[in-house]
Motif scaffolding. Structure first.
Motif: not given
Length: 462
Positions: A291-292, A306-315, A415-423
């Motif tokens: 993902w990074k 799983y999005a929480i485990a990845l750090g994409a959403m708050p716990e 995405a990990y870069n802080g943008e919606f869309g790709k990644g």
């Protein structure tokens, strides 16, 4: 006695598909004849194939025939004493099916007449159960296998499912040598097409469905259907177990897209997910790195945590409205199947979908009449911390709401870069994102599932 006779007569008429013209006076009924179309010929040469039990008549014409808008009835043979609403010499518009009504005394039978061009199309190709990706324009089939596939490609069994009336050579169910391009010929009278089957053995997949089992066939029915859709519709897609990912057996450096669809009981919170999904958690470092590095991810049903485990959403932002046990058969769709509503119908995810006649423009249909689902759901209901609705959910999760019905049941994360869309990461918590029905149904809106996934692939990878 008269009433008993009427009851018996009515039952016979319903069973045989006949409709009596007069039920009020049994003495007026004439049921001595029959209402069969014994033969019909169009344009002096095209003979109808008559399916009496289903009251269907099919006339086949050459693949390049273009005059269905004006065809002449040149021969029509009916049961003795019967008449029809068409006759020899009539010109018929047959670009669409036409109803033919045959009457004999008090009996009436309706047939549906359709004219179809010969058609030689390969619809599905399976090599030892692995579905191929078919390119109809180029007449190619691509089978994507991982390097450790374990198949004897020099003597592998294939199954081919073709358009109605078409046959293939070599025959479906036989064996072939797939170590080189394999040619399959599909024919239907005047129509012929040759498809070239290529087996692509990959060391590095472009897309993955990831699950607990060691192979696709050992997944539960719901997850198996989702996995087979991905591997059969995206060239370069493969299946991998979490153990494969965690152990580094499947390199992810060329992978662009991961799909994790989990059909199991709802967890209710991120800790419950982490404790139950030990395989997914063991592979977490590899998936997080993926993902990074800009890889796109789709999580659905109970996998959304799983999005929480990845750090994409708050716990503490796990869905607050969850139910279902992961089984099959709890809900059967009606004539107007369940649906949810897109928050923004112009979002690329919803491009090209088929919708129910008369439904609101933003209604998203993924199910069909007679389709059965288990309805396992992980979504955000509008109460407690979320009582203000969509904006509060988005603020709590950092997500952008995609759809729901007085809920947020589909959403996307940055995405990990802080943008919606790709990644980015797309979550389908809705129970309507379903891949397997244990009951038979005619697929109309369920085709939207594949369109949504292809849209998601493009949105997250391009």
């Amino acid at each position: 006695m008269k009433r008993a006779f009427l009851h018996i007569l009515f039952a016979i008429c319903v069973t045989m598909g006949f409709v009596a013209c007069n039920y009020n006076n049994a003495g007026d009924l004439d049921v001595s004849g029959s209402c069969l179309i014994e033969k019909i010929v169009l344009n002096g040469q095209y003979v109808g194939a008559i399916d009496v039990p289903h009251r269907l008549i099919k006339v086949k014409v050459p693949v390049d025939y273009t005059e269905k808008a004006d065809m002449t009835v040149t021969e029509l043979i009916l049961s003795e004493g019967a008449t029809a609403n068409i006759k020899v010499g009539d010109h018929l518009y047959l670009n669409e099916a036409k109803n033919i009504q045959v009457t004999n005394g008090s009996l009436v039978m309706n047939y549906q007449l359709s004219v179809r061009n010969d058609e030689a199309v390969l619809n599905v190709f399976l090599l030892e159960g692995v579905k191929g990706v078919i390119n109809q324009d180029e007449k190619t089939v691509t089978i994507s296998l991982m390097g450790n596939h374990g198949l004897d490609l020099a003597n592998a069994t294939f199954e081919a499912y073709c358009s109605e009336d078409a046959v293939c050579s070599p025959a479906s169910g036989t064996r072939g040598n797939f170590t080189a391009p394999f040619v399959l010929t599909v024919t239907d009278n005047t129509a012929t097409a040759k498809y070239t089957v290529n087996v692509e053995v990959m060391d590095k997949p472009k897309a993955l469905f990831v699950g607990d089992a060691e192979n696709i066939e050992k997944l539960n029915d719901e997850e198996k259907a989702a996995a087979k859709w991905l591997t059969g519709n995206l060239s370069g897609a493969a299946y991998a177990s979490w153990e494969d990912i965690a152990g580094g057996n499947i390199p992810l450096d060329e992978c662009q897209f991961i799909f994790f669809h989990r059909n199991t009981g709802s967890y209710g919170n991120a800790l419950g997910f982490a404790n139950a999904e030990t395989g997914a958690m063991a592979a977490l470092p590899k998936i997080k790195e993926f993902w990074k590095n800009g890889g796109g991810i789709v999580l659905s049903r109970s996998a959304v945590n799983y999005a929480i485990a990845l750090g994409a959403m708050p716990e503490d932002a796990y869905p607050n409205n969850v139910w279902g046990g992961g089984g099959n058969g709890s809900d059967l769709m009606g004539a107007d199947p369940w649906h949810f509503f897109a928050c923004d119908r112009s979002h690329p995810l919803w491009n090209g979908l088929v919708t129910y006649p008369g439904a609101p423009d933003n209604a998203i249909y993924t199910l069909d009449n007679n389709y059965t689902i288990c309805n396992t759901t992980s979504q955000y209901g509008f109460w407690d911390a979320y009582q203000e609705g969509v904006p509060a959910v988005e603020m709590k999760t950092g997500a952008r709401a995609l759809g729901g019905d007085n809920t947020v049941s589909s959403w996307e994360l940055k995405a990990y870069n802080g943008e919606f869309g790709k990644g980015g990461i797309i979550c389908f918590g809705t129970g309507l994102f379903d891949w397997h029905s244990p009951t038979e149904y005619e697929s109309v809106y369920h085709e939207n599932m594949g369109k949504i996934m292809l849209n998601a692939f493009d949105y997250l990878t391009k």
